[in-house]
Design a protein around this motif. Structure first.
Motif, PDB file in Angstrom:
ATOM      1  N   PHE A 170       0.843  -1.202   0.000  1.00  0.00           N
ATOM      2  CA  PHE A 170       0.000   0.000   0.000  1.00  0.00           C
ATOM      3  C   PHE A 170       0.880   1.256   0.000  1.00  0.00           C
ATOM      4  CE2 PHE A 170      -2.008  -3.366   2.567  1.00  0.00           C
ATOM      5  CZ  PHE A 170      -3.127  -3.626   1.777  1.00  0.00           C
ATOM      6  N   PRO A 171       1.674   1.471  -1.042  1.00  0.00           N
ATOM      7  CA  PRO A 171       2.633   2.584  -1.030  1.00  0.00           C
ATOM      8  C   PRO A 171       1.975   3.954  -0.950  1.00  0.00           C
ATOM      9  CG  PRO A 171       2.461   1.614  -3.229  1.00  0.00           C
ATOM     10  CD  PRO A 171       1.713   0.710  -2.295  1.00  0.00           C
ATOM     11  N   GLU A 172       0.895   4.161  -1.690  1.00  0.00           N
ATOM     12  CA  GLU A 172       0.267   5.484  -1.733  1.00  0.00           C
ATOM     13  C   GLU A 172      -0.398   5.816  -0.405  1.00  0.00           C
ATOM     14  OE1 GLU A 172      -2.342   5.469  -5.048  1.00  0.00           O
ATOM     15  OE2 GLU A 172      -0.755   5.270  -6.531  1.00  0.00           O
ATOM     16  N   ARG A 173      -1.138   4.836   0.142  1.00  0.00           N
ATOM     17  CA  ARG A 173      -1.826   5.087   1.408  1.00  0.00           C
ATOM     18  C   ARG A 173      -0.831   5.347   2.528  1.00  0.00           C
ATOM     19  NH1 ARG A 173      -6.707   0.550   1.557  1.00  0.00           N
ATOM     20  NH2 ARG A 173      -7.738   1.223  -0.369  1.00  0.00           N
ATOM     21  N   LEU A 174       0.237   4.551   2.566  1.00  0.00           N
ATOM     22  CA  LEU A 174       1.223   4.733   3.624  1.00  0.00           C
ATOM     23  C   LEU A 174       1.958   6.061   3.457  1.00  0.00           C
ATOM     24  CD1 LEU A 174       2.326   3.374   6.131  1.00  0.00           C
ATOM     25  CD2 LEU A 174       4.097   2.312   4.735  1.00  0.00           C
ATOM     26  N   ALA A 175       2.210   6.457   2.213  1.00  0.00           N
ATOM     27  CA  ALA A 175       2.867   7.751   1.978  1.00  0.00           C
ATOM     28  C   ALA A 175       1.997   8.893   2.495  1.00  0.00           C
ATOM     29  CB  ALA A 175       3.146   7.925   0.490  1.00  0.00           C
ATOM     30  N   ALA A 176       0.691   8.779   2.275  1.00  0.00           N
ATOM     31  CA  ALA A 176      -0.224   9.821   2.764  1.00  0.00           C
ATOM     32  C   ALA A 176      -0.253   9.845   4.287  1.00  0.00           C
ATOM     33  CB  ALA A 176      -1.624   9.575   2.206  1.00  0.00           C
ATOM     34  N   ILE A 177      -0.258   8.646   4.904  1.00  0.00           N
ATOM     35  CA  ILE A 177      -0.252   8.558   6.372  1.00  0.00           C
ATOM     36  C   ILE A 177       1.047   9.128   6.923  1.00  0.00           C
ATOM     37  CG2 ILE A 177      -0.193   6.949   8.320  1.00  0.00           C
ATOM     38  CD1 ILE A 177      -2.089   5.147   6.684  1.00  0.00           C
ATOM     39  N   ASP A 178       2.167   8.782   6.277  1.00  0.00           N
ATOM     40  CA  ASP A 178       3.468   9.278   6.721  1.00  0.00           C
ATOM     41  C   ASP A 178       3.528  10.805   6.671  1.00  0.00           C
ATOM     42  OD1 ASP A 178       4.417   6.786   7.255  1.00  0.00           O
ATOM     43  OD2 ASP A 178       5.548   6.566   5.391  1.00  0.00           O
ATOM     44  N   ALA A 179       2.937  11.371   5.621  1.00  0.00           N
ATOM     45  CA  ALA A 179       2.922  12.833   5.498  1.00  0.00           C
ATOM     46  C   ALA A 179       2.140  13.457   6.649  1.00  0.00           C
ATOM     47  CB  ALA A 179       2.319  13.234   4.154  1.00  0.00           C
ATOM     48  N   GLY A 180       1.004  12.846   6.993  1.00  0.00           N
ATOM     49  CA  GLY A 180       0.210  13.342   8.117  1.00  0.00           C
ATOM     50  C   GLY A 180       0.922  13.166   9.443  1.00  0.00           C
ATOM     51  N   ILE A 181       1.596  12.023   9.610  1.00  0.00           N
ATOM     52  CA  ILE A 181       2.341  11.753  10.841  1.00  0.00           C
ATOM     53  C   ILE A 181       3.476  12.760  11.008  1.00  0.00           C
ATOM     54  CG2 ILE A 181       3.979  10.121  11.862  1.00  0.00           C
ATOM     55  CD1 ILE A 181       1.108   9.360  12.389  1.00  0.00           C
ATOM     56  N   GLU A 182       4.165  13.056   9.912  1.00  0.00           N
ATOM     57  CA  GLU A 182       5.280  13.998   9.982  1.00  0.00           C
ATOM     58  C   GLU A 182       4.803  15.370  10.434  1.00  0.00           C
ATOM     59  OE1 GLU A 182       8.873  15.754   7.143  1.00  0.00           O
ATOM     60  OE2 GLU A 182       7.346  14.424   6.310  1.00  0.00           O
ATOM     61  N   LYS A 183       3.594  15.733  10.023  1.00  0.00           N
ATOM     62  CA  LYS A 183       3.087  17.066  10.318  1.00  0.00           C
ATOM     63  C   LYS A 183       2.400  17.132  11.672  1.00  0.00           C
ATOM     64  CE  LYS A 183       0.761  20.786   7.848  1.00  0.00           C
ATOM     65  NZ  LYS A 183       1.951  21.603   7.671  1.00  0.00           N
ATOM     66  N   GLU A 184       1.574  16.106  11.994  1.00  0.00           N
ATOM     67  CA  GLU A 184       0.736  16.177  13.188  1.00  0.00           C
ATOM     68  C   GLU A 184       0.871  14.950  14.097  1.00  0.00           C
ATOM     69  OE1 GLU A 184      -0.879  18.781  13.817  1.00  0.00           O
ATOM     70  OE2 GLU A 184      -1.223  19.845  11.940  1.00  0.00           O
ATOM     71  N   GLY A 185       1.886  14.134  13.848  1.00  0.00           N
ATOM     72  CA  GLY A 185       1.999  12.862  14.562  1.00  0.00           C
ATOM     73  C   GLY A 185       2.023  12.993  16.072  1.00  0.00           C
ATOM     74  N   GLY A 186       2.753  13.983  16.584  1.00  0.00           N
ATOM     75  CA  GLY A 186       2.836  14.172  18.028  1.00  0.00           C
ATOM     76  C   GLY A 186       1.484  14.438  18.653  1.00  0.00           C
ATOM     77  N   PHE A 187       0.673  15.265  18.011  1.00  0.00           N
ATOM     78  CA  PHE A 187      -0.669  15.557  18.510  1.00  0.00           C
ATOM     79  C   PHE A 187      -1.534  14.303  18.510  1.00  0.00           C
ATOM     80  CE2 PHE A 187       0.259  20.072  17.632  1.00  0.00           C
ATOM     81  CZ  PHE A 187      -0.257  20.632  18.787  1.00  0.00           C
ATOM     82  N   TYR A 188      -1.477  13.546  17.404  1.00  0.00           N
ATOM     83  CA  TYR A 188      -2.287  12.335  17.307  1.00  0.00           C
ATOM     84  C   TYR A 188      -1.940  11.351  18.425  1.00  0.00           C
ATOM     85  CZ  TYR A 188      -3.480  13.876  12.557  1.00  0.00           C
ATOM     86  OH  TYR A 188      -3.919  14.579  11.472  1.00  0.00           O
ATOM     87  N   LEU A 189      -0.636  11.091  18.582  1.00  0.00           N
ATOM     88  CA  LEU A 189      -0.211  10.116  19.582  1.00  0.00           C
ATOM     89  C   LEU A 189      -0.540  10.593  20.992  1.00  0.00           C
ATOM     90  CD1 LEU A 189       1.205   7.479  20.283  1.00  0.00           C
ATOM     91  CD2 LEU A 189       3.388   8.710  20.247  1.00  0.00           C
ATOM     92  N   PHE A 190      -0.305  11.845  21.272  1.00  0.00           N
ATOM     93  CA  PHE A 190      -0.591  12.381  22.606  1.00  0.00           C
ATOM     94  C   PHE A 190      -2.071  12.234  22.941  1.00  0.00           C
ATOM     95  CE2 PHE A 190      -0.817  16.225  25.556  1.00  0.00           C
ATOM     96  CZ  PHE A 190      -0.264  15.527  26.623  1.00  0.00           C
TER      97      PHE A 190
END
Length: 719
Positions: free
Chosen positions: A116-136
């Motif tokens: 799933f390269p495209e989906r994971l790339a999109a998730i990675d982009a979101g994680i890079e930008k907002e990952g800390g907020f999501y995990l917290f």
């Protein structure tokens, strides 16, 4: 792969031993209460051993995602008290979670990325930008299984250190609740005594804290950005659009269509670069050049070869006439009739809501608007070669007027640049009689395409008479005895080469028009393009940018695509904002044969580590290509191994730019090759090539076992 298997076996063995020796029975509330006396006695005898052993057990249980982490947290409070127990449980849980995170990444990420390269790339982009907020947020809400969070985050590109410290902070409050409960173990009958409905709701509300905090931070940033400006009490317009190229035209058209009051400001010609200097005139001259080439090679069609006779002035006049014929589509009159207030003049931002307009008559005026869209496009980049200004050159913008003055095509034309623009114009003018030399600093022309496609393009241009010099660096321009020269040097040789020319065409790329619009005064960040977020907002949330001035693709159709988002976000962003969708972007290079692409090519698939396969169909097998004597070219489809999902397509052929549209539609809506194969295509057409490419994939994935049984069945049916 071997290391992964070994690690997986070790983890599975540890989990198996855990359950084989009934250790899970100890990690229940009853088991904990029953063994407290033994634990307490052992702790008095060997405190360091108990603390160390307990810590390692906690880490192991968490790392292996075993049940019982909650019980161990309670046990830490019961055994060690509130302070010591909180320290032990907090660090052990975070370390164990990070280990589970790393194991998940090591074992799962690569395989999921391949599938799933495209989906994971999109998730990675979101994680890079907002990952800390999501995990917290997730760590604050105990209803989300922590072991599942560990595994899922491990699959993403989340940074390990960030994962650890956010987990450490985010889980602290929940850990405190359980540890505190452990200090009163005798009063606990079940875990529900600890996590009541009210407590869970409190945690859930607490989980909203990062989002609320983010909203507050954004509000503070917004107030700070606007702090030195005075916002008008009312506005002259809902939206002002600067620039009437593709991006600005679409933006203003949509704004008018939804009945907003919009002003479109343009200093030059309506239609922007594409209509006046780029797409339209270049395609017009490509057509004339192609006809000339067909006359030279008339034997392909059963006719006699001959030398085309033409007036170069008439060819250039036709180019200008084509521009004039299309111009009404983008005219002031048309857009005025659509409801757009079109103003001719130079626009400059005075503040985040005010635009000053310098009119052709020398007067100035000002307009205010709630939203402003900057769509000023790009201009050809001219490399700062010594002597180039003195000796002279043309660009893809200026050549149309300059060459219109000539009686014949330039006798000696040097094209600097091996990208799409340079390749298209080099081939065209070679076919119209110029002796063309194309200079490219890279090792091949059209460097963004597959090696196979680049080589195909090279051969096509050479057959048209273009002399291609790759791996050659332009050094300077010189004037010798009244003759113009471009001095170049092969990257692997010391000797310089002097290329004589009548005209030098610079086609090495385009740079965004950034100066003169007040961006610097407002502090709007630019880094070769205007810096925007995913909603096309600049530093000021009410100022947007669209088109070549933004990137990342300098295509007319992408500018138009962005124009929709700029209009909708600018007018309705206070209600709902939309992120620009760049997932499926097609592009075409209009050499002959054309090269069209969407999605990834084979080179990019290798770079991304995708487990892919290539399906190829050659146009030599297509009936319509044979009837047109145009059998050169192919369709190349990239799919995941064993699946018909389309990851990318390259088409090299006549009409490739038209053929690619079916694949763009399929990728946009998640349709695979089986769907294309099941669609009726008219015969005989070029579009059948798409269906035959899908058929090649199907043939390569025929169910051999089923077919063997069918063969036996039919044999039996024959008696």
């Amino acid at each position: 792969m071997f290391k992964k298997i070994v690690l997986l076996l070790i983890a599975a063995s540890l989990v198996g031993l855990f359950f084989h020796f009934d250790l899970h029975q100890l990690l229940t509330l009853e088991g904990l209460k029953g063994s407290m006396n033994d634990f307490s006695q052992l702790r008095e005898e060997s405190p360091l051993l108990v603390i160390g052993g307990f810590f390692l057990l906690y880490v192991a249980v968490t790392a292996l995602s075993l049940p019982g982490a909650a019980i161990l947290t309670i046990a830490s409070g019961a055994l060690f008290g509130i302070v010591e127990g909180l320290i032990i449980a907090s660090f052990a849980s975070s370390i164990g979670a990070t280990m589970a995170f790393l194991v998940s990444r090591y074992l799962l990420r690569d395989s999921i990325k391949q599938r799933f390269p495209e989906r994971l790339a999109a998730i990675d982009a979101g994680i890079e930008k907002e990952g800390g907020f999501y995990l917290f947020t997730l760590r604050l809400v105990p209803i989300f299984p922590f072991f599942l969070i560990n595994m899922l985050m491990g699959v993403t590109a989340f940074k390990s250190w960030t994962f650890y410290w956010v987990s450490q902070v985010g889980m602290f409050l929940g850990t405190f609740v359980y540890v505190n409960a452990g200090t009163q173990l005798a009063q606990i009958d079940s875990l529900s005594n600890i996590l009541s409905v009210n407590l869970i709701l409190s945690f859930a509300l607490l989980g909203l804290f990062p989002l609320i905090a983010k909203a507050i931070v954004n509000m503070i940033k917004k107030r700070r950005v606007y702090s030195k400006w005075t916002k008008p009490a009312k506005f002259d317009r809902n939206m002002i659009v600067i620039g009437a190229g593709a991006g600005g035209l679409v933006t203003s058209y949509i704004a008018a269509a939804v009945k907003a009051k919009v002003t479109l400001i343009e200093a030059g010609e309506m239609g922007g670069d594409c209509l006046n200097y780029g797409c339209v005139p270049s395609k017009a001259i490509i057509k004339s050049a192609k006809i000339a080439q067909q006359i030279r090679n008339a034997h392909h069609y059963g006719l006699e070869d001959s030398t085309p006779e033409f007036s170069f002035k008439k060819v250039m006049a036709r180019v200008h006439q084509v521009v004039a014929d299309i111009a009404p589509h983008d005219s002031v009159e048309r857009y005025t009739n659509l409801g757009v207030d079109v103003v001719k003049g130079y626009a400059k931002l005075v503040d985040p809501w005010t635009v000053e307009i310098s009119h052709p008559d020398g007067n100035t005026s000002r307009l205010t608007a709630r939203s402003i869209v900057i769509a000023t496009g790009a201009r050809p980049f001219v490399p700062p070669l010594p002597g180039i200004e003195e000796v002279g050159y043309v660009t893809s913008d200026t050549l149309w007027d300059e060459f219109a003055k000539l009686d014949t095509a330039p006798q000696k034309l040097v094209v600097l640049g091996g990208g799409p623009i340079g390749s298209e114009l080099a081939q065209s003018f070679a076919r119209l009689g110029s002796k063309v030399t194309q200079v490219e600093m890279a090792e091949r022309i059209m460097i963004k395409e597959d090696l196979e496609v680049s080589e195909f393009a090279t051969q096509a241009l050479q057959k048209s008479g273009v002399n291609i010099l790759t791996s050659h660096q332009a050094l300077r321009c010189e004037l010798r005895d009244g003759k113009k020269y471009l001095i170049v040097k092969h990257q692997e040789q010391e000797q310089e080469l002097a290329l004589e020319y009548d005209q030098l065409l610079c086609a090495v790329g385009r740079s965004a028009r950034l100066s003169g619009y007040g961006l610097e005064e407002l502090g709007i960040e630019t880094n070769r393009t205007i810096v925007t977020n995913e909603y096309l907002e600049t530093l000021y949330p009410n100022i947007y940018a669209a088109g070549d001035i933004v990137g990342p693709y300098q295509f007319t159709h992408v500018a138009a695509h962005q124009g929709w988002y700029a209009a909708v976000n600018g007018l309705f962003g206070h209600l709902k904002k939309f992120k620009v969708d760049y997932r499926v972007i097609p592009w075409t290079t209009f050499i002959d044969p054309e090269v069209a692409r969407v999605g990834i090519n084979e080179y990019e698939a290798k770079q991304q580590g995708i487990d892919y396969e290539v399906t190829r169909f050659d146009f030599a097998e297509l009936d319509r290509a044979i009837t047109d004597s145009a059998t050169e070219g192919f369709i190349k489809v990239i799919t995941p191994k064993g699946k018909d999902k389309i990851l990318g397509v390259t088409v090299v052929s006549e009409h490739a730019g038209d053929l690619i549209a079916e694949f763009v539609l399929a990728m946009k809506h998640g349709l695979g090759l089986n769907k294309i194969l099941g669609t009726i295509h008219s015969y005989p057409t070029w579009a059948e090539g798409n269906k035959y490419a899908a058929g090649e994939w199907k043939r390569n994935h025929a169910p051999e076992t089923v077919l063997r049984w069918l063969e036996k069945y039919h044999t039996w049916r024959r008696g």
